[in-house]
Design an enzyme around this catalytic site. Structure first.
Site, PDB file in Angstrom:
ATOM      1  N   SER A  86      43.516 -23.329 -27.780  1.00 30.88           N
ATOM      2  CA  SER A  86      43.750 -24.140 -28.978  1.00 30.88           C
ATOM      3  C   SER A  86      42.983 -25.449 -29.005  1.00 30.88           C
ATOM      4  O   SER A  86      43.042 -26.170 -30.011  1.00 30.88           O
ATOM      5  CB  SER A  86      45.252 -24.414 -29.126  1.00 30.88           C
ATOM      6  OG  SER A  86      45.958 -23.217 -29.353  1.00 30.88           O
ATOM      7  N   GLU A  92      17.031 -57.155  27.139  1.00 31.47           N
ATOM      8  CA  GLU A  92      16.221 -55.943  27.173  1.00 31.47           C
ATOM      9  C   GLU A  92      14.788 -56.139  27.657  1.00 31.47           C
ATOM     10  O   GLU A  92      14.199 -55.213  28.204  1.00 31.47           O
ATOM     11  CB  GLU A  92      16.202 -55.310  25.772  1.00 31.47           C
ATOM     12  CG  GLU A  92      17.571 -54.899  25.253  1.00 31.47           C
ATOM     13  CD  GLU A  92      18.243 -53.869  26.129  1.00 31.47           C
ATOM     14  OE1 GLU A  92      17.546 -52.947  26.601  1.00 31.47           O
ATOM     15  OE2 GLU A  92      19.471 -53.984  26.346  1.00 31.47           O
TER      16      GLU A  92
END
Length: 780
Positions: A472, A194
């Site tokens: 319940s 690069e």
């Protein structure tokens, strides 16, 4: 004469004509424009300089919080098979490598698995990388050996699975690294590929631009770029992707400023962390630290040369050179990077040839972590918001260690999908939704959670938000309240299961019914709860008081206010599944309340421990009363509404649980626990229509299938000191002898047990009496 004199003087006194000077307006205008332009450029450079310094010297990146599951602790005897352990390693992105050359690798040989673990900084300790061998048998791990020291390892944690991230608005993710921690091959690969003149130029390289142009002309295409590393950093860090001459000029100016203000190493370190290298779902992958994990499942420092070169190859175009989508193109680019490193003298031809001969071998793309287990992550985020701002959660790089067990969670999700599909094969049963919460019985930590059938991110989390009548499931609270008065109620006290009319304040009557629409007369208290008789429960509840029952409910951990109507006794009040889980966690804790939680610790990006969530326990109920109710709930599972569970469990497993069904069968509930896990299951419909399933025919099916797979420990209830066991004739409720065929052991709070004997054991009892007892015994 005078006239001549006058003419002469006038001739000599005449002025010479003045020459006109040329106009300088163009020059002046040019100078003014130049000065103005210079001033504007100076101002603009100052503006750019301010922006460069503000972001570069401030908080450069918003680092998302990382959320981890509970780490698996391995030890000899731990019940995990070799296949499941290998599946766990794959989930952690461990790679097969016979040489175990790097952290995060393993090798399987028959019933042995050798592993080189990763270094991991946990919330309570740093665990170094270890080289170990695990030997497996059918039941689980036989032994764990430290291969370096040739000695047994008592216990070791494996690094935890990352289950998600909390992102800022812009979904970027990265793992920050220091320049000194970056592999030397990475730095040299970047320089070769690069920016060869990085340490020579001042941000912009004319020589690099010329070389790139010449190389591209020779190659007949774009093979090399002219932007320096500094320019690439500026483009990624400060600017948009819009292509224009003005943007390119701005990029060059900012590159010059960056080079003027900061050192080369500072710029290079920022570049290593900022560069865009791929896409993971909706989240972009930035920096080489995260890219190494994303593509190779390993930390950057452990990557071999060929994999480092593959990461460098991505810089030129992460989409174009994606090794998963375009492996051949990525391979060519990687090899080009390696050859460029040879040309610059960074590596030898032999090393390059060896690296070129290797495949890229990226790990398969896995499910995006931020979308994994969304229901549980929703819970975690809600709990975190009590202590942290949203900005802190999405930008400070926090590490959040949770209680989730990924193996239990995966089993839960598969079980729910299978069972709901089976239930919907029944006539007129469809559009079912569900919520399930699994906690560890001993700590209240949430091991698994789903908030809906699809379990999608951003969806309605029924586990946390679905407020539904619990039916319940409330009955244990009614009987807990009654048993707090042992002079009146014991486990064998006879209670009435007969019709009752409750007068309402508005003049209306409430007339409850049993589910089977029958009355059962006088029944034992334990039978009333085990068989879930509504009428008996209302008789008991009205006797002890609705307000007292509501108080018991609050003691069990339910903070939601409830209406003090008689219908509360049969579960008309609504709770969320997580509130039910908290309620039953107190029962599972033998009367001691432990807040259920999903987080263990929060650690800052620098390793500092910010928040811990310690184990908190308080006595909420009388342990003796809780013990008695738990024994009745065991009866529920053996002889009551939960008996079908024992088709999948040994008869001595001691299951504890309760079914729940609401009016018109709109809600199906089950809450129960084994020795190691508590689970709460709800099934219903979002439109609140009947699902035609009871607690036993719906939710219990999921509970049983789930717990059969995850539970390893039976329930062993330990009676408190003031519990006295008595052998009682189940028919009469009086004391009996062991030779009495209908006799059974029942627990009583000391002093409340029966004192009279049934005829079933009278003869033996009489023989055992001494003459002294007979002489002083009063005549009844």
């Amino acid at each position: 004469m005078a006239e001549k004199t006058y003419r002469r003087s006038s001739r000599y006194s005449r002025k010479k004509p003045v020459k006109k000077t040329p106009s300088h307006w163009f020059r002046n205008l040019f100078l003014i424009l130049l000065a103005g332009g210079s001033f504007m450029l100076f101002i603009y450079l100052g503006y750019l300089d301010h922006n460069v310094r503000k972001q570069f010297e401030g908080k450069r990146w918003a680092i998302p919080a990382r959320v981890y599951a509970s780490p698996v602790e391995l030890y000899a005897g731990y019940g995990i098979s070799a296949a499941k352990f290998e599946a766990l390693l794959k989930m952690l992105h461990y790679r097969l490598d016979a040489d175990l050359s790097a952290e995060g690798t393993y090798f399987k040989n028959g019933s042995q698995i050798s592993v080189k673990t990763r270094y991991f900084d946990f919330w309570d300790q740093k665990q170094p990388s270890m080289l170990m061998q695990l030997d497996f048998i059918d039941e689980g791990i036989l032994s764990i050996t430290d291969l370096k020291k040739s000695e047994d390892i008592a216990v070791i944690r494996i690094d935890p699975v990352q289950i998600g991230s909390f992102y800022p608005t812009i979904k970027e993710d990265r793992v920050l690294i220091k320049l000194q921690d970056a592999p030397d091959t990475l730095i040299k690969g970047l320089l070769a590929s690069e920016d060869r003149d990085f340490y020579k130029h001042f941000g912009v390289s004319l020589r690099g631009i010329a070389r790139a142009m010449w190389t591209n002309v020779r190659a007949g295409g774009m093979v090399q770029g002219g932007s320096t590393i500094t320019q690439q950093l500026v483009k990624n860090f400060y600017l948009t992707n819009k292509r224009s001459l003005s943007r390119k000029a701005k990029e060059a100016l900012m590159a010059l400023i960056l080079e003027f203000r900061y050192s080369k190493n500072e710029i290079l370190e920022a570049y290593l962390n900022e560069i865009y290298l791929g896409q993971n779902g909706a989240s972009s992958v930035h920096g080489f630290g995260l890219a190494s994990e994303f593509y190779f499942g390993s930390t950057l420092k452990d990557l071999p040369l060929e994999q480092v070169a593959s990461l460098v190859a991505l810089v030129r175009g992460p989409s174009e050179y994606d090794p998963r989508r375009y492996p051949e193109r990525a391979l060519q680019r990687r090899n080009l990077v390696l050859n460029e490193m040879v040309m610059e003298g960074y590596i030898t031809k032999a090393k390059a040839a060896e690296a070129i001969s290797k495949p890229i071998s990226v790990i398969p793309r896995t499910q995006h972590s931020s979308n994994r287990y969304p229901g549980f992550l929703d819970l975690v985020k809600r709990q975190l918001r009590e202590d942290y701002r949203e900005e802190d959660l999405t930008s400070q790089g926090l590490r959040i260690f949770t209680t989730l067990d990924t193996q239990v969670q995966d089993i839960l999700e598969k079980t729910v999908a299978l069972k709901l599909n089976q239930l919907e094969k029944s006539p007129r049963v469809n559009k079912l939704e569900t919520a399930v919460i699994v906690t560890r019985r001993d700590s209240g930590e949430i091991a698994a959670l789903i908030g809906g059938r699809e379990n999608l991110a951003g969806g309605f989390n029924r586990a946390l938000d679905a407020v539904r009548p619990i039916g319940s499931l409330i009955k244990p609270a009614v009987y807990l309240t009654a048993l707090e008065y042992p002079d009146k109620y014991t486990i064998t006290t006879r209670v009435s299961d007969s019709g009752i009319v409750v007068k309402g304040q508005n003049g209306t009557d409430w007339i409850p019914k049993n589910y089977d629409h029958r009355e059962h007369g006088s029944v034992a208290l334990h039978t009333a709860l085990a068989k879930s008789y509504n009428l008996a429960t209302v008789h008991v509840g009205m006797d002890v008081g609705v307000a007292r029952t509501a108080k018991t409910l609050k003691s069990m951990g339910v903070d939601r206010s409830v209406d003090l109507y008689p219908s509360l006794l049969l579960g008309a009040s609504s709770l969320t599944p997580i509130e039910v889980a908290q309620m039953y966690q107190t029962l599972a804790g033998d009367g001691f309340s432990t807040p259920i939680k999903g987080i263990r610790a929060v650690v800052a990006a620098d390793g500092k421990r910010l928040q811990s969530y310690p184990f908190i326990v308080r006595q909420a109920l009388d342990p003796s009363v809780t013990y008695i109710v738990n024994t009745i709930l065991q009866e529920v599972m053996h002889n009551g509404t939960g008996h079908s569970a024992y088709s999948s469990f040994p008869q001595d497993y001691g299951l504890v649980g309760k079914t729940g069904t609401t009016n018109d069968a709109k809600d199906s509930w089950f809450a129960g626990y084994t020795g190691d896990y508590l689970s709460v299951v709800w099934i219903g419909r979002d439109d609140n229509k009947s699902i035609r399933l009871t607690g036993a025919t719906g939710a219990l099916k999921i509970w049983t299938a789930l717990m059969r797979q995850i539970s390893k420990q039976p329930v062993n209830l330990i009676p408190p000191d003031n519990i006295k066991m008595a052998l009682v004739d189940t028919g009469s409720g009086l004391l009996a002898n062991k030779d009495c065929g209908s006799a059974k052991q029942y627990p009583y709070i000391a002093g409340s047990e029966p004192t009279s004997y049934s005829s079933c054991g009278t003869s033996v009892i009489e023989q055992d009496k001494t003459w002294f007892e007979d002489f002083f015994q009063s005549d009844p």
